[in-house]
Write a protein that holds these residues in place. Structure first.
Motif, PDB file in Angstrom:
ATOM      1  N   ALA A 114     -42.475 101.785  52.742  1.00  0.00           N
ATOM      2  CA  ALA A 114     -42.009 100.417  52.431  1.00  0.00           C
ATOM      3  C   ALA A 114     -43.235  99.778  51.829  1.00  0.00           C
ATOM      4  CB  ALA A 114     -41.491  99.830  53.435  1.00  0.00           C
ATOM      5  N   SER A 115     -42.727  98.736  50.723  1.00  0.00           N
ATOM      6  CA  SER A 115     -43.915  97.893  50.370  1.00  0.00           C
ATOM      7  C   SER A 115     -43.500  96.538  50.029  1.00  0.00           C
ATOM      8  CB  SER A 115     -43.950  98.596  48.388  1.00  0.00           C
ATOM      9  OG  SER A 115     -44.327  99.976  48.632  1.00  0.00           O
ATOM     10  N   HIS A 116     -44.732  95.726  49.910  1.00  0.00           N
ATOM     11  CA  HIS A 116     -44.464  94.276  49.697  1.00  0.00           C
ATOM     12  C   HIS A 116     -43.946  93.749  50.954  1.00  0.00           C
ATOM     13  CE1 HIS A 116     -46.313  95.129  45.827  1.00  0.00           C
ATOM     14  NE2 HIS A 116     -45.298  95.758  45.444  1.00  0.00           N
ATOM     15  N   ALA A 117     -42.923  92.776  50.534  1.00  0.00           N
ATOM     16  CA  ALA A 117     -42.377  92.185  51.897  1.00  0.00           C
ATOM     17  C   ALA A 117     -41.366  93.181  52.850  1.00  0.00           C
ATOM     18  CB  ALA A 117     -41.388  91.034  51.280  1.00  0.00           C
ATOM     19  N   ARG A 118     -41.271  94.185  52.383  1.00  0.00           N
ATOM     20  CA  ARG A 118     -40.549  95.008  53.320  1.00  0.00           C
ATOM     21  C   ARG A 118     -41.626  95.635  54.434  1.00  0.00           C
ATOM     22  NH1 ARG A 118     -37.440  99.500  50.674  1.00  0.00           N
ATOM     23  NH2 ARG A 118     -37.736 100.207  52.721  1.00  0.00           N
ATOM     24  N   VAL A 119     -42.771  95.470  54.159  1.00  0.00           N
ATOM     25  CA  VAL A 119     -43.582  96.015  55.273  1.00  0.00           C
ATOM     26  C   VAL A 119     -43.821  94.853  56.449  1.00  0.00           C
ATOM     27  CG1 VAL A 119     -46.120  96.590  55.709  1.00  0.00           C
ATOM     28  CG2 VAL A 119     -45.319  97.019  53.421  1.00  0.00           C
ATOM     29  N   ASN A 120     -43.270  95.312  57.614  1.00  0.00           N
ATOM     30  CA  ASN A 120     -43.300  94.401  58.794  1.00  0.00           C
ATOM     31  C   ASN A 120     -42.947  95.198  59.874  1.00  0.00           C
ATOM     32  OD1 ASN A 120     -40.193  94.293  59.503  1.00  0.00           O
ATOM     33  ND2 ASN A 120     -40.212  93.339  57.481  1.00  0.00           N
ATOM     34  N   ALA A 121     -43.524  94.699  61.118  1.00  0.00           N
ATOM     35  CA  ALA A 121     -43.510  95.453  62.318  1.00  0.00           C
ATOM     36  C   ALA A 121     -41.939  95.863  62.751  1.00  0.00           C
ATOM     37  CB  ALA A 121     -44.239  94.551  63.443  1.00  0.00           C
ATOM     38  N   GLU A 122     -40.980  94.881  62.662  1.00  0.00           N
ATOM     39  CA  GLU A 122     -39.601  95.434  62.957  1.00  0.00           C
ATOM     40  C   GLU A 122     -39.294  96.495  62.011  1.00  0.00           C
ATOM     41  OE1 GLU A 122     -35.270  93.424  62.918  1.00  0.00           O
ATOM     42  OE2 GLU A 122     -36.825  92.027  62.440  1.00  0.00           O
TER      43      GLU A 122
END
Length: 131
Positions: A114-122
């Motif tokens: 994933a890149s940009h805003a899709r990079v998250n812990a969830e």
């Protein structure tokens, strides 16, 4: 360079060695053999210390509890200082370089990225649970 100097004060530089559970990858010439030797599952996070989106992604990922993910190794690449390593990872796995970016490598192949805003812990937790 005035803008970059100002940003560097807002976003302190970080590498894998000073950020908790994140490990650093070796030099570009040995990264391929290192990844082959590591095997199993690993998370590679490409981070820019001068990017606001990267800062938010890193803060989210830093909230992961690595002890819950036994056998998974977590690596961080500073895309400014370690661009050659980042480019080598992109070439090895066929995933275009972006930042922030996270790749989950499982048994030598890209399982998810994933890149940009899709990079998250969830998102990352859900992916690791599905392996």
């Amino acid at each position: 360079m005035g803008i970059l100097n100002s940003l560097s004060k807002l976003f302190p530089e970080s590498t894998g060695s000073d950020t908790g559970f994140w490990e650093a990858l070796p030099d570009p010439e040995t990264v391929e053999s290192f990844l082959d030797d590591t095997g199993g599952t690993m998370v590679i996070f490409k981070n820019s210390p001068y990017c606001g989106t990267s800062m938010f992604a890193k803060n989210s990922l830093d909230a992961l509890d690595p002890e819950k993910w036994t056998g998974i190794r977590f690596f961080m690449i500073d895309v400014i200082k370690e661009r050659q390593i980042s480019d080598r990872i992109s070439k090895l796995f066929g995933v275009r370089h972006e930042s922030p970016q996270v790749l989950v490598i499982h048994n030598g192949s890209v399982y998810w990225h994933a890149s940009h805003a899709r990079v998250n812990a969830e998102q990352l937790r859900n992916t690791l649970r599905s392996i």
